[in-house]
Design an enzyme around this catalytic site. Structure first.
Site, PDB file in Angstrom:
ATOM      1  CB  SER A  24      -0.962  -0.045   1.187  1.00 53.14           C
ATOM      2  OG  SER A  24      -2.013   0.882   1.035  1.00 53.14           O
ATOM      3  CD  GLU A  27      -5.506  -3.747  -4.597  1.00 57.55           C
ATOM      4  OE1 GLU A  27      -5.426  -2.748  -3.857  1.00 57.55           O
ATOM      5  OE2 GLU A  27      -4.682  -4.678  -4.605  1.00 57.55           O
ATOM      6  CG  HIS A  73      -5.606  -2.444  -0.308  1.00 61.25           C
ATOM      7  ND1 HIS A  73      -4.727  -2.082  -1.299  1.00 61.25           N
ATOM      8  CD2 HIS A  73      -5.194  -1.799   0.824  1.00 61.25           C
ATOM      9  CE1 HIS A  73      -3.825  -1.248  -0.800  1.00 61.25           C
ATOM     10  NE2 HIS A  73      -4.080  -1.062   0.475  1.00 61.25           N
TER      11      HIS A  73
END
Length: 327
Positions: free
Chosen positions: A167, A261, A291
């Site tokens: 991320s 995602e 995610h």
């Protein structure tokens, strides 16, 4: 140019498992409305941090018997995570956790780090960088650079070190690699990125959401997180909008993202940038996955398969033991 897009090779399922489908559906009805509604005020941030910590602990707890050693050095905080039987040696993994720059910590990612340690047989140093809104840009980026330098100072050569990140940790890692290249510093042997966030404005994510709704959060709600970090800086400021120019010396990069995602758009964008610059980047889009699904083995069986592939990629790079220096 080198690199490839891998979406249906052996080991990467062509369709999501039933558990993965159920996870995405449950997230869309239970988690997305909550994530979109939580305000980014102090009570809301505390709630969001508690929620993500609870999800990570429940869906991907550390392996039983994992050894954890806290690090509190000058300018560096984090923890060493070693799966049972893993000892310190010449090689190590530097892990940069995700957070949206606001939410997570080394502790929330202890489970993922322990599974990566078991699969590679290597100790994992998870850096605990400062979070927004308490600490704004460039605090997190500075902490990531400090953590990398600290790891090298402990005696780990750059070519004996690999990086894994997820991320927002993907943005921080790319920033580190670009700064290393700019300063002529030796790069790590390889990098594995899980659902990397590259575009902090979430423009790419918003475009992707027009094609497919993200089951976890909307692009509009998600972009509030990095804005808490970049507050007061333009979107195109250096080290915020990252670009890879031709000839930039980068290590081999593996990018994995979930097909469900919105950050699959960022993954494709990164892959395209690195390849266009002549770099070595492999992209895997895992159908139906949410995610950072690699952190959720209790929710989706593909988590373990993807992590196996990432571990093999990192180990292969380390076995070559070839120093990578900027020419």
């Amino acid at each position: 140019m080198t690199g490839s897009t891998r979406t249906s090779l052996p080991g990467v399922p062509g369709e999501p498992s039933l558990r993965a489908r159920l996870t995405a559906t449950a997230a869309e009805y239970a988690l997305r409305p909550l994530n979109c509604a939580v305000p980014l005020n102090p009570p809301g941030i505390l709630f969001a941090r508690t929620l993500i910590a609870t999800i990570m602990a429940a869906a991907g707890p550390p392996i039983a018997g994992t050894a954890v050693e806290q690090v509190r050095a000058a300018g560096v905080r984090g923890e060493w995570v070693r799966a049972p039987g893993v000892r310190f040696g010449e090689q190590a993994i530097y892990y940069v956790h995700g957070s949206g720059y606001v939410l997570c910590s080394a502790r929330t990612h202890r489970g993922l780090a322990s599974r990566l340690s078991r699969r590679t047989g290597l100790p994992v140093f998870v850096v605990d960088y400062r979070l927004a809104p308490e600490h704004r840009f460039p605090a997190a980026a500075d902490d990531i650079a400090a953590g990398y330098r600290w790891l090298l100072d402990q005696g780990f050569a750059a070519h004996d070190t690999v990086i894994a990140a997820d991320s927002a940790g993907g943005h921080l890692t790319l920033d580190l690699l670009l700064e290393n290249a700019r300063r002529g510093l030796t790069q790590p042997a390889a990098v594995a990125l899980f659902s990397p966030l590259i575009d902090l404005t979430f423009s790419l994510a918003a475009e992707q959401e027009r094609r497919r709704r993200d089951p976890v959060i909307s692009a509009r709600a998600a972009r509030r997180l990095p804005r808490a970090y970049t507050h007061g800086h333009p979107d195109d400021a250096p080290r915020l909008r990252l670009g890879v120019t031709a000839g930039t010396a980068l290590p081999p990069i593996l990018v994995q993202a979930g097909g469900a995602e919105m950050l699959s758009a960022d993954a494709r964008h990164l892959h395209g940038m690195v390849r266009a610059a002549g770099g070595d980047c492999t992209l895997e889009i895992w159908p139906g996955q949410v995610h950072v699904f690699q952190a959720l083995p209790r929710l989706t069986p593909e988590a373990d398969i993807a992590l196996d592939r990432s571990a093999q990629f990192l180990r292969t790079a380390l076995f070559s033991r070839a120093p990578r220096k900027v020419s």
